[in-house]
Design an enzyme around this catalytic site. Sequence first.
Site, PDB file in Angstrom:
ATOM      1  N   HIS A   1      37.913  67.616  53.213  1.00 48.74           N
ATOM      2  CA  HIS A   1      37.442  66.741  54.288  1.00 48.74           C
ATOM      3  C   HIS A   1      36.811  65.504  53.662  1.00 48.74           C
ATOM      4  O   HIS A   1      36.594  65.436  52.443  1.00 48.74           O
ATOM      5  CB  HIS A   1      36.450  67.465  55.195  1.00 48.74           C
TER       6      HIS A   1
ATOM      7  N   ASP B   1      37.654  58.743  55.526  1.00 45.22           N
ATOM      8  CA  ASP B   1      38.796  58.901  56.423  1.00 45.22           C
ATOM      9  C   ASP B   1      39.333  57.562  56.928  1.00 45.22           C
ATOM     10  O   ASP B   1      40.549  57.337  56.941  1.00 45.22           O
ATOM     11  CB  ASP B   1      38.420  59.761  57.630  1.00 45.22           C
TER      12      ASP B   1
END
Length: 374
Positions: free
Chosen positions: A136, A166
């Site tokens: 992540h 991200d």
Amino acid sequence: MAHAAATGIGPLAGVRVVELAGIGPGPFAAMTLADLGADVVRVDRPGGTGLGIDPAADLTNRNKRSVLIDLKSPDGAARVLDLVERADLLIEGNRPGVAERLGIGPEECLARNPRLVYGRMTGWGQDGPLAQSAGHDIGYIALSGALSMIGKADEPPALPANVLGDYAGGALYLVIGLLAALQHARTPDGAGQVVDAAVVDGTAHLTTMIHAMMSAGGWQDRRGGNLLDGGAPFYGSYETADGAYMAVGALETRFYDLFIELLGIKDDVPARKDFGRWDELRAAVAARFKERTRAEWTAVFEGTDACVTPVLTLREAPAHPHLATRATFTEHAGVTQPAPAPRFSATPGSVRRSPALPGADTAEVARDWDLPTR
């Protein structure tokens, strides 16, 4: 020079994008392309992505259309390849090898459409020891060195939500890669290709200036000890009397001089260049900010070059006069949301459609893209 009339459709009007449904940076990259006018068709799977967000509220699916395809069904790959044949770009965010096993990897897609730009969005990239590992945002920015810079020296690194990895290091680098490869594909001798966008790569790239400063001796490889990471008392956030915060960015001397004058401590603090007394300077700044509310300090600094601004919450930001004047946020279907960025004088982007509901546009896309009936 006269400019063409603004269209409101965006500079990517006419560009067709196939997005294989995923989570995180892939959908955001596809949203960015859609905001700029691309015709984005999201291939949703029966049962959804498992993220648990109501599709009607997922703003990263705005300006898109959705078709429902079971990629594991006998005709799943063929239906995706029908879309690929008519597309300019494709975005997928599976672990390496998954698209190949489904029959829609780069080899199959480029055979069907040699000018296709095949965008792959992952955290670790398509190869390397960690390529098959789960991950992540926090892990990607940790490994790239970026996380180590954020926060106070005597505390664990602070987490910038998932904006740095991200979206900045991942989604936006994918967009850059897709548009660059599309430009190449459209040249006379150009062809399609695969774009490997990894969050670790993009986030590392974002730290280029810091690496330059470090190699030149102008940046210490530790948190809270540098000019831009909270080490300097004139670049950071300070609490106000009402528990809110003001952000100070008075880097240049002339801005700093105005800052301490308006703060009311000009004659009571050590010289800015007296590095050994920076803790004393920081304490004086902090104590002074605590004497008034955020609104009061905002009024003091507003319209000046002291480089001091209130720290607004997500809900407060859209109402700020500057952002409101620029329409940095927009309202669509009763939902306030960030407007498309950046701005274009002749072909501005816009929010045209609410988030696409899975499968809701299957018939419309089949008509517009002239898909064969199966």
